[in-house]
Scaffold this motif. Structure first.
Motif, PDB file in Angstrom:
ATOM      1  N   GLU A 135     -35.678 -12.409 -46.614  1.00 18.12           N
ATOM      2  CA  GLU A 135     -36.220 -12.026 -45.378  1.00 18.12           C
ATOM      3  C   GLU A 135     -35.076 -11.346 -44.661  1.00 18.12           C
ATOM      4  N   SER A 136     -35.638 -10.337 -43.792  1.00 22.25           N
ATOM      5  CA  SER A 136     -34.879  -9.408 -43.016  1.00 22.25           C
ATOM      6  C   SER A 136     -33.782  -9.895 -42.180  1.00 22.25           C
ATOM      7  N   TYR A 143     -31.991 -13.452 -40.467  1.00 17.43           N
ATOM      8  CA  TYR A 143     -31.984 -14.917 -40.236  1.00 17.43           C
ATOM      9  C   TYR A 143     -30.913 -15.234 -38.818  1.00 17.43           C
ATOM     10  N   LYS A 164     -33.587 -20.483 -40.824  1.00 19.44           N
ATOM     11  CA  LYS A 164     -34.581 -19.752 -40.238  1.00 19.44           C
ATOM     12  C   LYS A 164     -34.879 -20.025 -39.016  1.00 19.44           C
TER      13      LYS A 164
END
Length: 196
Positions: free
Chosen positions: A56-57, A59, A89
Motif C-alpha cells: 500500500e502507498s 501506513y 494500517k
C-alpha cells in the motif's frame, strides 16, 4: 503430498538432510538433499513472490526491528540479522511488509530495506518506530525525509533500566509505568510530561 510434507518440515526448521532422513523413516527410502530441494522449490517461489509483492502507498505507523538467528552456512553456523518491517494500517490491522536478511544490523542495512519498501510502493510513512540504532535517523531521512522517528518505548525503558543500580530497578520500573501508559487512547502527551 510429499512436496507439502517436505515444505512443512523444512518451514519448521529442519534441514534438507533431516527432511530426507524423515522421508527415509516414513517411506523406507532415503531422499537426497537435492531431491528435497526440488520438492520445496515451490515454497521458495511462493516466498519470493510474497517478499516482492506490491505494498500500500501509506501506513500511519511502521515498526521495524531486527532479530538475530543462527543460520547454517556451508560448514559453519553464523548468527545473522533478519530485519522485520511491520506496517499498521489506518483500521489498526497489521501487515508484515517484509523480512530482509543481512549479515549484521546496521544503518546501511536499514536504508537498503527502506529503499526496497519504497520501490515496492510504500510512498509515505506517518511514523517510524524503532530501537535506538545509531545512524537510523540518517537512513530514514535519506529515504523518507518527512517521516518522524519514535524510539520504541520498550527499548527506551530497557536502556534506562540498564543505567541504574540493581536495587533501584524496581522503583524506576514502577515510575516508568506511571509515565508510559500504553494502550490508553485518552492519555495525552501533556499528562505524560506532567507525570515525568
Amino acid at each position: 503430498e510429499c512436496d507439502r510434507l517436505a515444505g512443512s518440515l523444512y518451514c519448521r526448521g529442519m534441514t534438507q538432510s533431516q527432511v530426507g532422513e524423515v522421508f527415509g523413516e516414513i517411506y523406507g527410502e532415503q531422499y537426497s538433499k537435492a531431491s528435497i530441494s526440488r520438492m520445496i522449490e515451490y515454497l521458495r517461489e511462493d516466498v519470493a513472490k510474497w517478499l516482492s509483492r506490491s505494498l500500500e502507498s501509506y501506513y500511519p505507523v511502521v515498526i521495524i526491528d531486527a532479530i538475530h538467528i543462527k543460520i547454517h552456512r556451508k560448514r559453519s553456523v553464523e548468527v545473522e540479522a533478519f530485519y522485520v518491517a511491520m506496517g499498521v494500517k489506518e483500521d489498526k490491522t497489521r501487515d508484515v511488509l517484509g523480512i530482509f536478511n543481512r549479515p549484521t544490523e546496521s544503518a546501511t542495512g536499514w536504508e537498503e530495506m527502506l529503499t526496497e519498501l519504497k520501490q515496492r510502493g510504500l510512498k509515505h510513512i506517518g511514523l517510524l518506530v524503532a530501537d535506538g540504532l545509531t545512524g537510523l535517523a540518517g537512513a530514514l531521512s535519506a529515504v523518507y525525509p518527512s517521516t518522524p522517528l519514535q524510539r520504541c518505548v520498550t527499548h527506551l525503558k530497557r536502556n534506562m533500566l540498564n543505567r541504574v543500580r540493581h536495587g533501584d530497578k524496581q522503583e524506576l520500573s514502577g515510575d516508568l509505568s506511571m509515565v508510559f501508559r500504553v494502550g490508553q487512547p485518552d492519555y495525552t502527551k501533556e499528562q505524560a510530561w506532567s507525570r515525568w
